[in-house]
Design a protein around this motif. Structure first.
Motif, PDB file in Angstrom:
ATOM      1  N   LEU A 129      86.295  11.192  40.217  1.00 28.51           N
ATOM      2  CA  LEU A 129      86.408  10.704  41.589  1.00 28.51           C
ATOM      3  C   LEU A 129      86.622   9.196  41.600  1.00 28.51           C
ATOM      4  O   LEU A 129      86.063   8.468  40.776  1.00 28.51           O
ATOM      5  N   ASP A 130      87.424   8.721  42.570  1.00 28.81           N
ATOM      6  CA  ASP A 130      87.580   7.279  42.725  1.00 28.81           C
ATOM      7  C   ASP A 130      86.317   6.712  43.380  1.00 28.81           C
ATOM      8  O   ASP A 130      85.383   7.447  43.729  1.00 28.81           O
ATOM      9  N   ALA A 131      86.282   5.390  43.530  1.00 22.67           N
ATOM     10  CA  ALA A 131      85.072   4.741  44.030  1.00 22.67           C
ATOM     11  C   ALA A 131      84.695   5.244  45.421  1.00 22.67           C
ATOM     12  O   ALA A 131      83.521   5.499  45.712  1.00 22.67           O
ATOM     13  N   GLU A 132      85.689   5.412  46.297  1.00 24.45           N
ATOM     14  CA  GLU A 132      85.401   5.855  47.666  1.00 24.45           C
ATOM     15  C   GLU A 132      84.800   7.252  47.682  1.00 24.45           C
ATOM     16  O   GLU A 132      83.796   7.508  48.358  1.00 24.45           O
ATOM     17  N   ARG A 133      85.411   8.166  46.919  1.00 29.43           N
ATOM     18  CA  ARG A 133      84.889   9.532  46.867  1.00 29.43           C
ATOM     19  C   ARG A 133      83.523   9.572  46.181  1.00 29.43           C
ATOM     20  O   ARG A 133      82.659  10.365  46.542  1.00 29.43           O
ATOM     21  N   THR A 134      83.313   8.710  45.191  1.00 35.69           N
ATOM     22  CA  THR A 134      82.022   8.666  44.498  1.00 35.69           C
ATOM     23  C   THR A 134      80.914   8.272  45.459  1.00 35.69           C
ATOM     24  O   THR A 134      79.851   8.896  45.517  1.00 35.69           O
ATOM     25  N   VAL A 135      81.165   7.221  46.243  1.00 33.92           N
ATOM     26  CA  VAL A 135      80.172   6.771  47.218  1.00 33.92           C
ATOM     27  C   VAL A 135      79.902   7.856  48.254  1.00 33.92           C
ATOM     28  O   VAL A 135      78.751   8.102  48.646  1.00 33.92           O
ATOM     29  N   LEU A 191      79.217  19.142  44.610  1.00 36.12           N
ATOM     30  CA  LEU A 191      79.295  17.687  44.705  1.00 36.12           C
ATOM     31  C   LEU A 191      78.690  17.023  43.468  1.00 36.12           C
ATOM     32  O   LEU A 191      79.220  16.017  42.972  1.00 36.12           O
ATOM     33  N   GLU A 192      77.593  17.576  42.981  1.00 36.07           N
ATOM     34  CA  GLU A 192      76.992  17.026  41.762  1.00 36.07           C
ATOM     35  C   GLU A 192      77.922  17.183  40.569  1.00 36.07           C
ATOM     36  O   GLU A 192      78.065  16.270  39.751  1.00 36.07           O
ATOM     37  N   ARG A 193      78.587  18.339  40.476  1.00 37.60           N
ATOM     38  CA  ARG A 193      79.526  18.545  39.363  1.00 37.60           C
ATOM     39  C   ARG A 193      80.694  17.567  39.449  1.00 37.60           C
ATOM     40  O   ARG A 193      81.124  16.998  38.439  1.00 37.60           O
ATOM     41  N   ASN A 194      81.219  17.388  40.672  1.00 36.05           N
ATOM     42  CA  ASN A 194      82.329  16.445  40.845  1.00 36.05           C
ATOM     43  C   ASN A 194      81.916  15.023  40.483  1.00 36.05           C
ATOM     44  O   ASN A 194      82.673  14.266  39.874  1.00 36.05           O
TER      45      ASN A 194
END
Length: 748
Positions: free
Chosen positions: A429-435, A420-423
Motif C-alpha cells: 500500500l502507498d502512504a495514503e492507503r497505509t494511513v 486490512l491487516e493482511r494488506n
C-alpha cells in the motif's frame, strides 16, 4: 370505474338514442387515451338506456379474441332469438348478418348497440360493424363504439374509425376545475377540502380519471389520518399499470425507459435506450402525455415511475438498468449518474453483465459521493466496484470501501479488519492507503500492525495523525519519538487538517482526546466550534457522533452536566456501542460522570452495563472510563471497588510514563476512597464479621476464660474452641488474647 365529469357527453348520447329510435340510426365513436373514462361512459349510457326502455346489445372486444371470427358479433347477438335460428359465428353468415339481426329487432322501441374497445375487434366483426354503419337507417339503432385514437389498425377498423357518418366524441383528461368537481362528488370530500386539494391532486394525476379514482381509494384507506397531500398507494399504482397497458406496447416501453433513466432522460437517450428512431419515441411520449402520466416530458413522480417498473422480474429490471448504464456511459454522463444503474443492475442479479469500465467508474463515483458527504451512497458504489473488479483492481480498493462504510456505520468495517491487516502487512500500500487502513484498524483497537507500519513512513500530516491515533489506542506503541519532536505542534497540524476535511475520521477522536488528556479543555472547545461549520463531507453519521462525544466531554469537564449529558446521549444514539470501537470510552465516561454528578446513580449503573471492548482498558480513553466508573462506585458507597479502578489508572499511567495531570488525576478520588474506607472501618462493630459461634468464643476468651472453661460453658470440645479462636484471630487480624480484649472485651 365510476363516470367522472362526463355529463355533457352522456346527454349527447341520450339525445342521439332518442333521435335514432324515432327517425334514423346513428353511429358514435368515443375516443380517448387510456384511463380517460371511455368504458365508464359506455357503461353509464347502457344503464340509462335500459332504464328508459331501450333494447341494449353490448360487447367488449379483447386482444385475446382478435383471432376468433365474429367474436364481437357473437357477444352482441348472444341474447337474441335471432342467434337461436341462425348462428352468426359462422363466416358464411357474412358481414350482413348483424344488420339483418338488428332489422329483425327493430320496431320494438329504441335499440342501442354498444361496443367497447373496438380497436381489438376481430376482422369479420369489424367488417360487420362497417357494413352496419352505412345502413343504420334500416335498423333505427344507435351504434356507440369506443376506441383508442392512436391505434395502428387494419383496413376494416381504420375505415370504421374515420367513417363519414360517425359522430365523434373525444374524451380528454380533466382540468384542475374538473378535478375539484370530482373531489366534490358523492362520498368523496366536502367542498372546502376539495378546493384546497384540487391543485395537488391535479399535478399528481394529470387529471386522469382512473388515477383520480385510485388516489381517492388510497386516500380513504389512510383514514382517519386524512393526509393533506396525495398518497400513491396500491390503488394508484394499479391505476397507472392499467393505463400503461391500455396505452399499448410502445407507450409502455417508453414509460419504462423514462422510469429507468429518471432525470437523465432525453428524447435522444430514450431512443438509444429503446433502439428505435426518435420519431417513434415522440409518438410514445405523446400517448403518455395525453394520458396524463407526463409532466414536462418526464413521468410525473416516483409513484408513477415505480408503477411503470412494477411488473418486471428482477432479471428484467437488472437488464434495463445495465442498458441504461451503457447508454449514459456512451453519452458521457457524470460517473454517479451511471453508477446508480450499475448498482441497481448488480442488485437485481445482472452483475454478470458488468463491462470492464464498470469498476473504475464506480470507484470514481464513490469518490464524488464521499466528497459530497453522501457516504451511504459512496459505500454502495464502492461495494459494487469491489465485487465487479478483478484481483488487480482490488489492490487499494478495500481501504477506500472500508473508509466509506466507516463514515456511515463503523461497525460495518469489522468484517474487513483481517483483510486490512493482511494488506497492511504486505507493504504494497502507498502512504495514503497505509494511513487509511491503519486508522480503521486502530478505531477497533488493533494497534500492532499499524504501529509497525508507522515506523516505515516519512513524517507528514497524515503520518502525524496516524501516530497520534496509535498513541491514543496504545500509548508508547510507536516509541518515545514516534509522535514527532513536538507533540503539541503535531496536534495543531492534525486539527487543521480535520477542520479542512482532509483527516481520516478516526484521528478526530484520537487527537482531541490527547488534548483533553492533557487538560486542554478550552482548546478542544475552540476546535469543536471550528469543525461545527464544516462542509457536507464532515457531516457524516460517524463524524457527528464523534463531535457530539467530544462536546459531551468538554461540557462535563466544565461542569455543565445537563448539556453534557444531552451531547453524550446523542452520540450514543448516532452509533451503536459496537460501532464506537475503542472510542466508546469518550461518550460513556462523559455520560456516567454527568449522571453521577446529578445523583442519577441508577442511570449511571445502566450506562456502566453497556458492553465495551476489552482493549479499551489499555487505551487513553479507558483511563477516562475507569475514572468515571470509579467516581460512580465511590458516590454510591462502594469505595473498595472504586479504589481498584483508581489504582488501575495509576498502574496504566505509570506503565506509559504519563504524569497524572488534571484531566486524569486519580490521586484525589483515590484518597477520598481511602478516607471512606477508613471511616467505615472505624464505625463498624469489629466482631460483626464473625459467625455466631465464633463471636461467643471470642467474648469468653476476651473475658479471661481458658479454652477448657470455654468448652465447658459452651458444651463443645477444647479442639473446637481452638479452631474457632484461630479463625477469630485471622478475621480480626490479632495475634493474642490481649489484642482480642481491646476489640471485644467487656461484651459478656
Amino acid at each position: 370505474m365510476e363516470l367522472v365529469r362526463r355529463g355533457g357527453e352522456l346527454a349527447l348520447l341520450d339525445e342521439l338514442l332518442a333521435s335514432a329510435g324515432g327517425v334514423e340510426g346513428a353511429a358514435v365513436l368515443v375516443t380517448g387515451r387510456s384511463g380517460t373514462g371511455k368504458s365508464a361512459l359506455l357503461d353509464a349510457f347502457a344503464a340509462r338506456a335500459a332504464q328508459r326502455g331501450a333494447r341494449v346489445l353490448k360487447a367488449c372486444a379483447s386482444p385475446a379474441e382478435e383471432s376468433l371470427p365474429f367474436g364481437v358479433v357473437g357477444q352482441l347477438l348472444s341474447g337474441t332469438r335471432r342467434a337461436a335460428r341462425e348462428d352468426p359465428y359462422e363466416p358464411g353468415g357474412g358481414p350482413g348478418a348483424l344488420h339483418d339481426a338488428l332489422c329483425a329487432l327493430g320496431g320494438n322501441g329504441p335499440l342501442a348497440v354498444v361496443v367497447d374497445d373496438v380497436q381489438h375487434a376481430d376482422e369479420p366483426s369489424a367488417r360487420s360493424l362497417l357494413y352496419l354503419c352505412g345502413r343504420l337507417a334500416d335498423t333505427g339503432a344507435l351504434l356507440v363504439m369506443s376506441g383508442r385514437p392512436d391505434a395502428a389498425l387494419p383496413l376494416p377498423l381504420a375505415e370504421l374509425f374515420r367513417h363519414p357518418r360517425r359522430v365523434p366524441v373525444r374524451l380528454t383528461t380533466l382540468s384542475e376545475a374538473g378535478v375539484a368537481g370530482f373531489l366534490r362528488g358523492p362520498g368523496a370530500m366536502d367542498a372546502e377540502t376539495a378546493r384546497r386539494l384540487a391543485a395537488d391532486w391535479y399535478r399528481f394525476t394529470g387529471g386522469n380519471p382512473r388515477l383520480l379514482h385510485g388516489l381517492l381509494d388510497d386516500h380513504r384507506a389512510c383514514q382517519p389520518v386524512r393526509p393533506a397531500r396525495p398518497v400513491a398507494g396500491t390503488a394508484f399504482r394499479r391505476g397507472v399499470v392499467d393505463c400503461l397497458r391500455g396505452a399499448g406496447t410502445a407507450a409502455l416501453r417508453t414509460a419504462r425507459a423514462l422510469a429507468v433513466l429518471g432525470d437523465e432522460a432525453t428524447l435522444t437517450l430514450v431512443a438509444r435506450f429503446l433502439r428505435v428512431p426518435e420519431r417513434a419515441v415522440a409518438a410514445g411520449l405523446e400517448q403518455l402525455d395525453a394520458t396524463g402520466l407526463l409532466d414536462g416530458g418526464r413521468l410525473r413522480h416516483a409513484g408513477v415511475r415505480a408503477a411503470a417498473l412494477e411488473d418486471l422480474s428482477a432479471e428484467e429490471s437488472g437488464l434495463l438498468h445495465a442498458r441504461a448504464a451503457r447508454v449514459l456511459y456512451d453519452d458521457g454522463a457524470e460517473p454517479p449518474a451511471v453508477a446508480v444503474h450499475l448498482v441497481a443492475a448488480a442488485a437485481d442479479g445482472a452483475a454478470g453483465t458488468s463491462p470492464a469500465w464498470a469498476a473504475p467508474l464506480l470507484t470514481e463515483a464513490g469518490g464524488h459521493a464521499m466528497r459530497a458527504g453522501e457516504v451511504r451512497r459512496a459505500a454502495q458504489f464502492l461495494r459494487t466496484a469491489y465485487r465487479a473488479g478483478g484481483d488487480e483492481q482490488h489492490h487499494g480498493m478495500l481501504e477506500t470501501l472500508a473508509r466509506a462504510e466507516w463514515e456511515s456505520d463503523p461497525a460495518a468495517v469489522i468484517r474487513h479488519l483481517p483483510a486490512l491487516e493482511r494488506n497492511l502487512a504486505s507493504g504494497r500500500l502507498d502512504a495514503e492507503r497505509t494511513v487509511e487502513a491503519a486508522g480503521l484498524l486502530l478505531w477497533h483497537g488493533r494497534a500492532e500492525q499499524p504501529a509497525r507500519a508507522a515506523g516505515t513512513l516519512e513524517s507528514s500530516v497524515p503520518v502525524l495523525e496516524l501516530r497520534a491515533t496509535i498513541d491514543y489506542v496504545r500509548p508508547g506503541a510507536v516509541g518515545e519519538d514516534g509522535g514527532g519532536p513536538d507533540r503539541d505542534t503535531a496536534a495543531e497540524q492534525v486539527l487543521e487538517s480535520i477542520v479542512h476535511g482532509h483527516a481520516p475520521p478516526p484521528s478526530v477522536a484520537a487527537v482531541l482526546t490527547l488534548l483533553l488528556h492533557a487538560g486542554e479543555t478550552e482548546r478542544v472547545a475552540q476546535w469543536c466550534a471550528l469543525s461545527a461549520g464544516a462542509g457536507p463531507a464532515q457531516t457524516t453519521p460517524a463524524r457527528r457522533a464523534v463531535a457530539a462525544a467530544v462536546a459531551a466531554v468538554v461540557q462535563v469537564r466544565a461542569e455543565a452536566y445537563d448539556v453534557g449529558a444531552g451531547h453524550a446521549e446523542r452520540a450514543l444514539d448516532l452509533m451503536s456501542p459496537g460501532a464506537w470501537g475503542v472510542a466508546v470510552g469518550m461518550p460513556l465516561a462523559a455520560a456516567v460522570r454527568a449522571a453521577t454528578a446529578r445523583g442519577a446513580y441508577q442511570k449511571a449503573e445502566r450506562l456502566l452495563r453497556v458492553p465495551v471492548p476489552e482493549v479499551l482498558f489499555r487505551s487513553r480513553a479507558g483511563v477516562h472510563y475507569l475514572l468515571a466508573r470509579g467516581g460512580c462506585l465511590l458516590a454510591s458507597g462502594r469505595a473498595r471497588a472504586a479504589l481498584r479502578d483508581f489504582h488501575t489508572c495509576r498502574d496504566l499511567l505509570a506503565e506509559w510514563g504519563v504524569e497524572a495531570g488534571e484531566a486524569v488525576d486519580w490521586r484525589g478520588p483515590a484518597a477520598e476512597a481511602v478516607r471512606s474506607l477508613a471511616a467505615g472501618e472505624a464505625g463498624r462493630d469489629p466482631i460483626a464479621v464473625l459467625t455466631r459461634a465464633e463471636r461467643r468464643v471470642a467474648v469468653l476468651a476476651a473475658d479471661g476464660c481458658t479454652n477448657r472453661g470455654i468448652a465447658a460453658r459452651l458444651y463443645v470440645t477444647p479442639s473446637t474452641v481452638e479452631q474457632h479462636l484461630t479463625s477469630v484471630y485471622r478475621k480480626l487480624r490479632v495475634r493474642s488474647r490481649a489484642g482480642l480484649v481491646e476489640l471485644v472485651g467487656g461484651r459478656c
